[in-house]
Design a protein around this motif. Structure first.
Motif, mmCIF file in Angstrom:
data_model
loop_
_atom_site.group_PDB
_atom_site.id
_atom_site.type_symbol
_atom_site.label_atom_id
_atom_site.label_comp_id
_atom_site.label_asym_id
_atom_site.label_seq_id
_atom_site.Cartn_x
_atom_site.Cartn_y
_atom_site.Cartn_z
ATOM 1 N N GLU A 138 33.511 42.489 51.625
ATOM 2 C CA GLU A 138 32.569 42.476 50.498
ATOM 3 C C GLU A 138 31.452 43.485 50.699
ATOM 4 O OE1 GLU A 138 32.755 41.166 47.503
ATOM 5 O OE2 GLU A 138 34.694 40.327 48.062
ATOM 6 N N VAL A 139 30.968 43.634 51.926
ATOM 7 C CA VAL A 139 29.940 44.643 52.205
ATOM 8 C C VAL A 139 30.509 46.030 51.927
ATOM 9 C CG1 VAL A 139 28.539 45.718 54.018
ATOM 10 C CG2 VAL A 139 28.661 43.224 53.847
ATOM 11 N N ILE A 140 31.711 46.291 52.391
ATOM 12 C CA ILE A 140 32.356 47.598 52.162
ATOM 13 C C ILE A 140 32.551 47.835 50.678
ATOM 14 C CG2 ILE A 140 34.506 48.896 52.465
ATOM 15 C CD1 ILE A 140 34.661 47.576 55.283
ATOM 16 N N ARG A 141 33.012 46.823 49.942
ATOM 17 C CA ARG A 141 33.217 46.959 48.504
ATOM 18 C C ARG A 141 31.911 47.300 47.801
ATOM 19 N NH1 ARG A 141 31.764 44.746 44.436
ATOM 20 N NH2 ARG A 141 30.846 42.978 45.497
ATOM 21 N N SER A 151 32.342 36.719 48.888
ATOM 22 C CA SER A 151 33.551 36.688 49.719
ATOM 23 C C SER A 151 34.353 35.421 49.447
ATOM 24 C CB SER A 151 33.203 36.813 51.209
ATOM 25 O OG SER A 151 32.545 35.668 51.692
ATOM 26 N N ASP A 152 33.667 34.310 49.268
ATOM 27 C CA ASP A 152 34.366 33.060 48.928
ATOM 28 C C ASP A 152 35.038 33.166 47.557
ATOM 29 O OD1 ASP A 152 33.502 31.972 51.323
ATOM 30 O OD2 ASP A 152 31.905 30.759 50.406
ATOM 31 N N ARG A 153 34.324 33.719 46.588
ATOM 32 C CA ARG A 153 34.835 33.835 45.215
ATOM 33 C C ARG A 153 36.037 34.765 45.147
ATOM 34 N NH1 ARG A 153 33.918 37.030 40.692
ATOM 35 N NH2 ARG A 153 32.452 38.383 41.769
ATOM 36 N N ASN A 154 36.006 35.851 45.922
ATOM 37 C CA ASN A 154 37.074 36.852 45.879
ATOM 38 C C ASN A 154 38.161 36.645 46.927
ATOM 39 O OD1 ASN A 154 35.887 38.299 43.737
ATOM 40 N ND2 ASN A 154 34.513 39.326 45.159
ATOM 41 N N GLY A 155 37.977 35.673 47.814
ATOM 42 C CA GLY A 155 38.966 35.430 48.853
ATOM 43 C C GLY A 155 39.028 36.550 49.887
#
Length: 64
Positions: free
Chosen positions: A33-36, A23-27
């Motif tokens: 991020e869990v959904i992705r 989440s930090d890396r992708n903003g």
């Protein structure tokens, strides 16, 4: 009204740390991020199986 419903999710510490790092890396939010990650797993299963059925083994690993 939103069709999204809250869900409590218990994760091993290493997965929590991975989600936080992603989440930090992708903003993105950790929820995003869990959904992705779940959607990516679902898409892989759909591509490898006509029905896209996901089962869990005894080690809590998802199998298509």
């Amino acid at each position: 009204m939103s069709s999204r419903k809250p869900m409590q999710l218990r994760l091993p510490q290493e997965l929590k740390e991975w989600i936080k790092a992603e989440s930090d890396r992708n903003g993105n939010s950790q929820n995003s991020e869990v959904i992705r990650a779940i959607r990516a797993a679902k898409d892989r299963c759909s591509a490898s199986s006509a029905f896209g059925k996901i089962t869990m083994d005894q080690g809590d690993n998802a199998r298509c």
